[in-house]
Motif scaffolding. Sequence first.
Motif, PDB file in Angstrom:
ATOM      1  N   ILE A   1       0.897  -1.167  -0.075  1.00 33.78           N
ATOM      2  CA  ILE A   1      -0.050   0.064  -0.029  1.00 33.78           C
ATOM      3  C   ILE A   1       0.756   1.357  -0.202  1.00 33.78           C
ATOM      4  N   VAL A   2       0.230   2.462  -0.458  1.00 33.34           N
ATOM      5  CA  VAL A   2       1.001   3.773  -0.394  1.00 33.34           C
ATOM      6  C   VAL A   2      -0.293   4.716  -0.352  1.00 33.34           C
ATOM      7  N   PRO A   3       0.185   5.627   0.561  1.00 33.74           N
ATOM      8  CA  PRO A   3      -0.921   6.749   0.757  1.00 33.74           C
ATOM      9  C   PRO A   3      -0.925   7.751  -0.558  1.00 33.74           C
ATOM     10  N   ASP A   4      -2.204   8.029  -0.962  1.00 29.62           N
ATOM     11  CA  ASP A   4      -2.231   9.038  -2.238  1.00 29.62           C
ATOM     12  C   ASP A   4      -2.472  10.424  -1.513  1.00 29.62           C
ATOM     13  N   GLN A   5      -2.673  11.226  -2.460  1.00 27.94           N
ATOM     14  CA  GLN A   5      -2.771  12.710  -1.851  1.00 27.94           C
ATOM     15  C   GLN A   5      -3.963  12.957  -0.555  1.00 27.94           C
ATOM     16  N   ALA A   6      -4.871  12.075  -0.926  1.00 28.07           N
ATOM     17  CA  ALA A   6      -5.949  12.112   0.282  1.00 28.07           C
ATOM     18  C   ALA A   6      -5.801  11.569   1.354  1.00 28.07           C
ATOM     19  N   GLY A   7      -4.469  10.593   1.229  1.00 26.67           N
ATOM     20  CA  GLY A   7      -4.341   9.686   2.696  1.00 26.67           C
ATOM     21  C   GLY A   7      -4.823   8.442   2.391  1.00 26.67           C
ATOM     22  N   VAL A   8      -5.488   8.116   1.138  1.00 29.75           N
ATOM     23  CA  VAL A   8      -6.427   6.891   0.943  1.00 29.75           C
ATOM     24  C   VAL A   8      -5.410   5.940   0.564  1.00 29.75           C
ATOM     25  N   ALA A   9      -5.399   4.565   1.214  1.00 27.24           N
ATOM     26  CA  ALA A   9      -4.679   3.560   0.732  1.00 27.24           C
ATOM     27  C   ALA A   9      -4.893   3.063  -0.526  1.00 27.24           C
ATOM     28  N   ARG A  10      -3.695   3.177  -1.437  1.00 33.49           N
ATOM     29  CA  ARG A  10      -3.747   2.784  -2.848  1.00 33.49           C
ATOM     30  C   ARG A  10      -2.732   1.411  -2.890  1.00 33.49           C
TER      31      ARG A  10
ATOM     32  N   PHE B   1      -1.115   9.461  -7.987  1.00 30.57           N
ATOM     33  CA  PHE B   1      -0.817  10.627  -7.222  1.00 30.57           C
ATOM     34  C   PHE B   1      -1.469  11.993  -7.689  1.00 30.57           C
ATOM     35  N   THR B   2      -2.361  11.885  -8.842  1.00 29.09           N
ATOM     36  CA  THR B   2      -2.989  12.848  -9.334  1.00 29.09           C
ATOM     37  C   THR B   2      -4.496  12.810  -9.324  1.00 29.09           C
ATOM     38  N   GLN B   3      -5.032  11.638  -8.407  1.00 23.79           N
ATOM     39  CA  GLN B   3      -6.554  11.218  -8.337  1.00 23.79           C
ATOM     40  C   GLN B   3      -7.106  12.034  -7.439  1.00 23.79           C
ATOM     41  N   THR B   4      -8.224  12.611  -7.665  1.00 17.56           N
ATOM     42  CA  THR B   4      -9.203  13.398  -6.660  1.00 17.56           C
ATOM     43  C   THR B   4      -9.698  12.395  -5.601  1.00 17.56           C
ATOM     44  N   ILE B   5     -10.550  12.831  -4.934  1.00 20.46           N
ATOM     45  CA  ILE B   5     -11.286  12.005  -3.915  1.00 20.46           C
ATOM     46  C   ILE B   5     -12.556  11.279  -4.482  1.00 20.46           C
ATOM     47  N   SER B   6     -12.915  11.913  -5.411  1.00 16.85           N
ATOM     48  CA  SER B   6     -13.935  11.257  -6.056  1.00 16.85           C
ATOM     49  C   SER B   6     -13.646  10.314  -7.546  1.00 16.85           C
TER      50      SER B   6
ATOM     51  N   ARG C   1      14.960   8.314  -8.848  1.00 12.60           N
ATOM     52  CA  ARG C   1      14.649   9.374  -8.250  1.00 12.60           C
ATOM     53  C   ARG C   1      13.161   9.284  -7.312  1.00 12.60           C
ATOM     54  N   PRO C   2      13.125   9.988  -6.036  1.00 13.14           N
ATOM     55  CA  PRO C   2      11.801   9.858  -5.553  1.00 13.14           C
ATOM     56  C   PRO C   2      10.887  10.665  -6.144  1.00 13.14           C
ATOM     57  N   VAL C   3       9.664  10.354  -6.131  1.00 15.89           N
ATOM     58  CA  VAL C   3       8.508  11.149  -6.519  1.00 15.89           C
ATOM     59  C   VAL C   3       8.229  11.977  -5.670  1.00 15.89           C
ATOM     60  N   ASP C   4       8.621  13.147  -5.823  1.00 14.94           N
ATOM     61  CA  ASP C   4       8.705  14.379  -4.957  1.00 14.94           C
ATOM     62  C   ASP C   4       7.499  14.962  -4.520  1.00 14.94           C
ATOM     63  N   HIS C   5       6.137  14.568  -5.396  1.00 13.21           N
ATOM     64  CA  HIS C   5       4.734  15.059  -4.994  1.00 13.21           C
ATOM     65  C   HIS C   5       3.953  13.779  -4.111  1.00 13.21           C
ATOM     66  N   ALA C   6       4.777  12.842  -3.922  1.00  7.77           N
ATOM     67  CA  ALA C   6       4.183  11.805  -3.134  1.00  7.77           C
ATOM     68  C   ALA C   6       3.974  12.119  -1.618  1.00  7.77           C
ATOM     69  N   PRO C   7       2.935  12.113  -0.919  1.00  7.68           N
ATOM     70  CA  PRO C   7       2.906  12.555   0.465  1.00  7.68           C
ATOM     71  C   PRO C   7       4.035  12.073   1.330  1.00  7.68           C
ATOM     72  N   ARG C   8       4.292  10.797   1.388  1.00  9.04           N
ATOM     73  CA  ARG C   8       5.270  10.379   2.356  1.00  9.04           C
ATOM     74  C   ARG C   8       6.758  11.122   1.853  1.00  9.04           C
TER      75      ARG C   8
END
Length: 465
Positions: free
Chosen positions: A38-47, A69-74, A125-132
């Motif tokens: 699992i990985v937390p997305d921008q909303a903190g949802v487990a993907r 990492f560009t998905q909205t909550i909907s 390179r790390p994904v710099d817009h990934a929340p973690r």
Amino acid sequence: MSIEDRSLVETETARGVSSHEEAVRWLKERRIQDVECIVPDQAGVARGKMMPTEKFAAGPSITMPTSIFTQTISGDYPEEDDNFKHDPSDSDLIFDPDYSTLAVVPWASDPAAQLIHDARYRDGRPVDHAPRQVLRRIVDLYRHRGLKPVVAPEIEFYLVKPNTDPDYPLEPPIGRSGRPEIGRQSFSIAAVNEFEDVFDDIYAYGEAQGLEIDTLIHEEGAAQMEINLLHGDPIDLADQVFLFKRTIREAALRHNMYATFMAKPMSNEPGSAMHIHHSLVEIETGRNIFSTQDGTPSKEFFSFIAGQQKYLPHVMAILAPYVNSYRRLERWTTAPINVYWGYDNRTVGLRVPHSPPASRRVENRVPSSDANPYLALAASLACGYLGIEGELSPDEPIDGSARELPYGLPRGLLEAVALFEECDELVGLFGKSFVHTYRAIKQAEYETFMRVISPWEREYLLLNV
């Protein structure tokens, strides 16, 4: 498998596991059948992906598309503009496991484990817009100054009756007495005991995952609870909040209830916050730099507060990430409406609890419980960092109520998003990739919200305008 009959699989955690070989051995010893990567997305949802243990053993990394990492909550995706662009091929990212997060999934019907991953590009390179990674970037700024942030989150949430039709308001659940709560039950032990079975499962699930609860209390709202976590490393605590939200939801479902972390789930009840306590210690000595050698507040202590006062309004899109979040920020409620500070004052945005010098800390009471914990911790720490870097000075502390003082925070999501993207200092800390991506997601979510007609509009506009 019931909580009452938990086996070795559900009672041991993977503390100390640091390599793929150790993880595979740990999984096999406990006869784990599946691994949730699992990985937390921008909303903190487990993907992520679930895979059989045998497949995980064959190779630790997984791939998922860049768009995760560009998905909205909907579940939608924002439109492109001058500053935000989608990966035209939606190519794969590589996700590498952080073995220190390996733990069982105690509510799973078959023996399963979970493992949080970090994202990188194929060139390493790390994904710099990934929340973690965003949080790691802010923590590293302190590390380069010889400092280690220490945080302690407090998470509020509601237990509610199952709600399968979003057109109907949420209602408090029925406790063991057979009656829903009425009135205010702050700190009531009897009110907590109404849901004793749920909390027994929360504690058991948490223990099985190595999650440590400091205290659990009943908050002001009907069936509103708060869990306080022990202080520690920001990334570790963000992981714990991320996993605890999942854990609490699962425990509630087991008892035919929902647990919600919405900031304002019921119109006549208080909102839910995620208060964050902060201190800073020297890496070499372990000394809390918020106190001087003689025990008085330090220059860094006041600058940290000043940084939060100046910049918290600019990170509200992170601390209050949805349209609903701003419904919590009402005058004359327990939620702050400004960024004044005070000693042991719960009416201000920044509270300094009474403590001995070694434990001196600042409590940020602004974030709502719907915030992504990785991003909320990063935002709060970034504000304090800018205060220390700029040697800023705070206002005088408020003695008495700050609730009648003017609003000092954005009143809505679009205003908050604009303040974030326009702040050069914060863009410099977070990076343009994250700031533009996050802004695009929030604007897209707002447009989705605007397509919904509310009961208020039907009530007051239908026959009157």
